[in-house]
Design a protein around this motif. Sequence first.
Motif, PDB file in Angstrom:
ATOM      1  N   LEU A 125      13.728 -70.861  33.860  1.00  0.00           N
ATOM      2  CA  LEU A 125      12.535 -70.487  33.106  1.00  0.00           C
ATOM      3  C   LEU A 125      12.241 -71.500  32.001  1.00  0.00           C
ATOM      4  CD1 LEU A 125      13.105 -66.624  32.728  1.00  0.00           C
ATOM      5  CD2 LEU A 125      11.835 -67.835  34.502  1.00  0.00           C
ATOM      6  N   LEU A 126      13.289 -71.936  31.303  1.00  0.00           N
ATOM      7  CA  LEU A 126      13.091 -72.924  30.242  1.00  0.00           C
ATOM      8  C   LEU A 126      12.659 -74.263  30.811  1.00  0.00           C
ATOM      9  CD1 LEU A 126      16.063 -72.206  27.814  1.00  0.00           C
ATOM     10  CD2 LEU A 126      13.725 -71.385  27.715  1.00  0.00           C
ATOM     11  N   THR A 127      13.108 -74.590  32.016  1.00  0.00           N
ATOM     12  CA  THR A 127      12.683 -75.828  32.657  1.00  0.00           C
ATOM     13  C   THR A 127      11.172 -75.840  32.831  1.00  0.00           C
ATOM     14  OG1 THR A 127      14.776 -75.999  33.855  1.00  0.00           O
ATOM     15  CG2 THR A 127      12.923 -77.257  34.709  1.00  0.00           C
ATOM     16  N   LEU A 128      10.619 -74.755  33.342  1.00  0.00           N
ATOM     17  CA  LEU A 128       9.176 -74.674  33.543  1.00  0.00           C
ATOM     18  C   LEU A 128       8.426 -74.748  32.218  1.00  0.00           C
ATOM     19  CD1 LEU A 128       9.069 -71.850  36.253  1.00  0.00           C
ATOM     20  CD2 LEU A 128       8.838 -74.316  36.608  1.00  0.00           C
ATOM     21  N   TYR A 129       8.952 -74.075  31.202  1.00  0.00           N
ATOM     22  CA  TYR A 129       8.269 -74.064  29.910  1.00  0.00           C
ATOM     23  C   TYR A 129       8.322 -75.426  29.224  1.00  0.00           C
ATOM     24  CZ  TYR A 129       7.058 -72.878  25.115  1.00  0.00           C
ATOM     25  OH  TYR A 129       6.472 -72.860  23.876  1.00  0.00           O
ATOM     26  N   LYS A 175       1.894 -68.891  32.211  1.00  0.00           N
ATOM     27  CA  LYS A 175       1.914 -69.647  33.470  1.00  0.00           C
ATOM     28  C   LYS A 175       3.308 -69.626  34.097  1.00  0.00           C
ATOM     29  CE  LYS A 175      -2.356 -70.988  33.685  1.00  0.00           C
ATOM     30  NZ  LYS A 175      -2.750 -72.349  33.290  1.00  0.00           N
ATOM     31  N   VAL A 176       4.342 -69.547  33.285  1.00  0.00           N
ATOM     32  CA  VAL A 176       5.704 -69.452  33.826  1.00  0.00           C
ATOM     33  C   VAL A 176       5.857 -68.167  34.643  1.00  0.00           C
ATOM     34  CG1 VAL A 176       8.139 -69.176  33.219  1.00  0.00           C
ATOM     35  CG2 VAL A 176       6.749 -70.886  32.051  1.00  0.00           C
ATOM     36  N   THR A 177       5.378 -67.062  34.096  1.00  0.00           N
ATOM     37  CA  THR A 177       5.465 -65.799  34.844  1.00  0.00           C
ATOM     38  C   THR A 177       4.610 -65.840  36.104  1.00  0.00           C
ATOM     39  OG1 THR A 177       3.645 -64.847  33.554  1.00  0.00           O
ATOM     40  CG2 THR A 177       5.870 -64.566  32.696  1.00  0.00           C
ATOM     41  N   SER A 182       8.369 -60.926  31.925  1.00  0.00           N
ATOM     42  CA  SER A 182       7.181 -61.034  31.088  1.00  0.00           C
ATOM     43  C   SER A 182       7.232 -62.323  30.275  1.00  0.00           C
ATOM     44  CB  SER A 182       7.080 -59.833  30.156  1.00  0.00           C
ATOM     45  OG  SER A 182       8.129 -59.860  29.194  1.00  0.00           O
ATOM     46  N   PHE A 183       6.073 -62.738  29.789  1.00  0.00           N
ATOM     47  CA  PHE A 183       6.026 -63.966  28.988  1.00  0.00           C
ATOM     48  C   PHE A 183       6.802 -63.796  27.687  1.00  0.00           C
ATOM     49  CE2 PHE A 183       2.530 -61.435  27.442  1.00  0.00           C
ATOM     50  CZ  PHE A 183       2.465 -61.696  26.092  1.00  0.00           C
ATOM     51  N   VAL A 184       6.898 -62.554  27.186  1.00  0.00           N
ATOM     52  CA  VAL A 184       7.685 -62.314  25.977  1.00  0.00           C
ATOM     53  C   VAL A 184       9.167 -62.572  26.247  1.00  0.00           C
ATOM     54  CG1 VAL A 184       8.317 -60.586  24.256  1.00  0.00           C
ATOM     55  CG2 VAL A 184       5.997 -60.632  25.166  1.00  0.00           C
TER      56      VAL A 184
END
Length: 331
Positions: free
Chosen positions: A81-85, A93-95, A107-109
């Motif tokens: 997830l952190l890679t995408l962000y 957009k990650v979700t 969730s984005f949170v």
Amino acid sequence: MYILRLASEAFNPCPQPPGPCPRCSSQALLRWGQRRRQVKDRAYPQATVHRYRCKNCRHTFSALPRGLGRSPQTTPYQAALLTLYLLGLSLRKVTLVLALLALPTVSFVTVWRDLQRWGQRLQGPRLHAQVVGVDTTFVPLQGKSQAILVAVTLEGKTLLVQAVGSPTDYQQAFATLRSLGVEVVVSDDDHAFYSPIETLGLRQQGCLWHAQRVIGRTLHKLSPKERERWQHLITLLWESMKALPPRPPEALVQAQALHLPAPLRYAGVYLLDLWHRLTLFQRVPALPKTNNHTEQAIERTKFRARTVRGFKSLAGAVNFCTATQYLLASS
């Protein structure tokens, strides 16, 4: 180009041997059942968690599988997830990407909270060094610019990330560097650095590239007639910066008594005041003349902060900068 450095712990859904009792540190334990726990991972939908009871204090606890904490996302999945962000996608957009790839959604949170956890985990001094480069960058915080001080070793490894603003903040940041064995600081001519550096007995090497840029922009304000009239002094100024003898040329010092144009006078005074800082590399071996390695390290944060609207809390901004500094390695 940027290389993502996510050193995450591998996830193993099988039960792991228990450690000592978290309450009394006793090794005398009894198996106290097991349960299946639903997890969010790319390969495993659930993991086996064993419960144990301490014979000494009768405390019961769970032995979590490696790579799994309180969060339902495993450590490798959080890294994904952190890679995408960090590569530029927004939280929402990650979700969306997770849903398109038929991966367990969050969730984005949750993505933001995972980033905060990684940033908090990476905070705090981790290295020791005698020479560091120090510079500041700015991130948007509640509609204003917040200064973030970043200290980087000569090898490009981040040593410290701290929010600064008042003189006390700068004093605390440099005191932390001093406690880590720092003796020499390579930086630009930020006046906020001067007082804590002198107070703590540190030595400072000025950035030659930054000094050349300041003098070049200052001399650019001269009119064509002034440039033609004082061309010999302008040439002396640039030749002095190129040679950088241990002491400034006497002709440059005496020229300050002349009736000079304001930009030329400022350039001369600026260079003379900074001379002892620009020539420290002649007295300290293997000391760089510029602070380019720190500028390259700060670009890791700037690279991602350009697409961030802003932060609501100072802690969130610091965690963001810490995560980008430690997880993004420039190449």
